[in-house]
Scaffold this active site. Sequence first.
Site, mmCIF file in Angstrom:
data_model
loop_
_atom_site.group_PDB
_atom_site.id
_atom_site.type_symbol
_atom_site.label_atom_id
_atom_site.label_comp_id
_atom_site.label_asym_id
_atom_site.label_seq_id
_atom_site.Cartn_x
_atom_site.Cartn_y
_atom_site.Cartn_z
ATOM 1 N N ASP A 52 3.503 9.575 -0.720
ATOM 2 C CA ASP A 52 2.301 8.847 -0.294
ATOM 3 C C ASP A 52 2.034 7.757 -1.321
ATOM 4 O O ASP A 52 2.109 8.017 -2.528
ATOM 5 C CB ASP A 52 1.099 9.827 -0.276
ATOM 6 N N HIS A 86 0.818 -1.221 0.000
ATOM 7 C CA HIS A 86 0.000 0.000 0.000
ATOM 8 C C HIS A 86 0.852 1.270 0.000
ATOM 9 O O HIS A 86 0.348 2.353 -0.263
ATOM 10 C CB HIS A 86 -0.924 0.010 1.223
HETATM 11 C C1 GDG Z 1 -1.991 3.923 3.401
HETATM 12 C C2 GDG Z 1 -1.009 4.633 2.467
HETATM 13 C C3 GDG Z 1 -2.769 4.577 0.678
HETATM 14 C C4 GDG Z 1 -8.550 10.084 8.029
HETATM 15 N N1 GDG Z 1 -8.964 10.824 9.078
HETATM 16 C C5 GDG Z 1 -10.188 10.360 9.420
HETATM 17 C C6 GDG Z 1 -10.516 9.310 8.557
HETATM 18 N N2 GDG Z 1 -9.502 9.155 7.733
HETATM 19 C C7 GDG Z 1 -9.471 8.157 6.641
HETATM 20 C C8 GDG Z 1 -9.587 8.851 5.303
HETATM 21 C C9 GDG Z 1 -8.940 7.822 4.374
HETATM 22 C C10 GDG Z 1 -7.945 7.115 5.286
HETATM 23 O O1 GDG Z 1 -8.267 7.457 6.637
HETATM 24 C C11 GDG Z 1 -6.530 7.612 5.043
HETATM 25 O O2 GDG Z 1 -6.100 7.053 3.850
HETATM 26 P P1 GDG Z 1 -4.831 7.619 3.087
HETATM 27 O O3 GDG Z 1 -4.765 6.954 1.768
HETATM 28 O O4 GDG Z 1 -4.955 9.091 2.966
HETATM 29 O O5 GDG Z 1 -3.558 7.330 3.985
HETATM 30 P P2 GDG Z 1 -2.876 6.153 4.913
HETATM 31 O O6 GDG Z 1 -3.625 5.955 6.166
HETATM 32 O O7 GDG Z 1 -1.472 6.615 5.087
HETATM 33 O O8 GDG Z 1 -2.942 4.791 4.049
HETATM 34 C C12 GDG Z 1 -1.773 5.464 1.440
HETATM 35 C C13 GDG Z 1 -3.607 3.752 1.626
HETATM 36 O O9 GDG Z 1 -2.795 3.030 2.566
HETATM 37 C C14 GDG Z 1 -4.473 2.727 0.882
HETATM 38 O O10 GDG Z 1 -3.702 1.892 0.084
HETATM 39 O O11 GDG Z 1 -3.599 5.407 -0.094
HETATM 40 O O12 GDG Z 1 -0.872 6.067 0.535
HETATM 41 O O13 GDG Z 1 -0.108 5.457 3.212
HETATM 42 O O14 GDG Z 1 -9.888 6.866 3.934
HETATM 43 O O15 GDG Z 1 -10.932 9.086 5.032
HETATM 44 N N3 GDG Z 1 -11.687 8.625 8.623
HETATM 45 C C15 GDG Z 1 -12.580 9.008 9.594
HETATM 46 N N4 GDG Z 1 -12.299 10.015 10.483
HETATM 47 C C16 GDG Z 1 -11.128 10.710 10.410
HETATM 48 O O16 GDG Z 1 -10.895 11.607 11.237
HETATM 49 N N5 GDG Z 1 -13.752 8.380 9.673
#
Ligand code: GDG
Length: 470
Positions: free
Chosen positions: A370, A162
């Site tokens: 990212d 990921h």
């Molecule tokens: C890894 C990789 C890759 C965030 N704050 C809240 C909340 N979130 C949710 C967002 C989003 C998820 O968390 C974060 O996803 P990201 O993709 O931005 O980042 P990582 O956690 O670092 O994920 C990344 C991912 O894996 C998938 O392969 O995209 O690059 O680092 O869905 O919405 N959700 C809620 N409250 C929050 O305060 N409910």
Amino acid sequence: MTATETPRQPIIIAANRLPVMRTDDGWAPSPGGLVRALLPMLRDSGGTWVGWTGEPDDAAEPFSVEGVDLQPVAISAEEVGLYYEGFSNDGLWPLYHDALRESTYDSDQWDAYVAVNQRFADALAATAEPNSIVWIHDYQLQLVPKMLREQRDDLTIGFFLHIPFPPFELFSRLPWRSEIVEGLLGCDLLGFQRPMGATNFIRSAQELLQADVHDRIIENPSHQTLVGVFPISIDVAEVEETAAGRLTRQRMSQIRARLGDPEVVLLGVDRLDYTKGIGLRLEAFAALLESGELDPERHVMVQVATPTREGVEHYQDERHEIERLVGEINGRYSRIGLPVVHYLYQTLGFEELIALYRAGDVMLVTPFRDGMNLVAKEYAAAHIDGDGVLVLSEFAGAADELTDAVLVNPHDDNALQQAIVTAVEMHRRERRERMAGLREQIQKSDVQGWADRFLSQLNAAPELPPIANT
Ligand code: GDG
């Protein structure tokens, strides 16, 4: 099999965490598109998810949630420190993200990583029915493919990373670099978010193991490993439905009113992680207030920073720095009752998050590096009104697809400030054109399509054409 069909064989998923969280009444599925995409597929195929409950020393018996069998892997409190916080999050995580922080390379941590990976492999070997498909996820479990193949060569094994896979020049710093590459080469299909990750991995396999590679197929003594690119996505329909709800619209108006009905709401939503570039974004906002290009009476910023990995020192340092910056900016530019930066160190409910996306006129997604960044895609999916501007780092995987964003190099502070000004001042017509482009792009591929594509490719893996014919 077509890309939209679900394989009939039982699928076993392995990830560091089980897809559930504890509630007052027992266990419930964790929020997030990945879990929602994979659970029905597991249920329909009679599959199992193998992972940790998230509680140290929890030797829970197998249980099921929403018709899906869950197989817990116990991790001790000491291993949480060594395998999870240590090797995975203080060693691999910074190294795989451009070495943005110094990695810890510690042999006790490595030993714990090996031991926990072996435990996962043993659990999978004991659980998997003959000839089934196993899909292993992410950087915490990179040794599992090889360990599993050694015990069960009847299985078809896939792995998806990921996060980014780093360039060889960085990866080769890792004392156990060859073991990691050998571990990953245990699988039949190895998936990355971006072409760059696939290329970096292939180069590392060539440099470290003199791997024989043809057209993204790596030859191993017992099998071939196909290296592929599978950009992950979100549950577009769910975000859109929530965004369209009456309560969400009411909440969006309420949020804007609470912010003082500013002309422009700038928004950031991230785990509080040093890879996400939160501090940089705040500094750019402050510089624009200082220069007068933004006006605290008209432009307000909301930053949600979700608590994460609080036991790791780099994360504690990052939190202090962000909170210092928020305090400094508010001290200088806020008015009584009207802060210019609204900072939430909290995890919001899904509906609240979607309402906030809708309330945001300009979304700032500025990571230094990212794998994908799902927030960028969620923002576009939530903007069913067809308005809103996404400022997106070139270093997020999402930049490959979301080319209608205002793309920016976040290392260049002038460019970042300029990108914010461009977004804030963008004419309505251009905003709507770009948002239409973003929305068209995310409609093309949701998380279900991503999982289907990976699994149909994995299903076909044992039937790869001989190299001479490719
Ligand atoms: C890894 C990789 C890759 C965030 N704050 C809240 C909340 N979130 C949710 C967002 C989003 C998820 O968390 C974060 O996803 P990201 O993709 O931005 O980042 P990582 O956690 O670092 O994920 C990344 C991912 O894996 C998938 O392969 O995209 O690059 O680092 O869905 O919405 N959700 C809620 N409250 C929050 O305060 N409910």
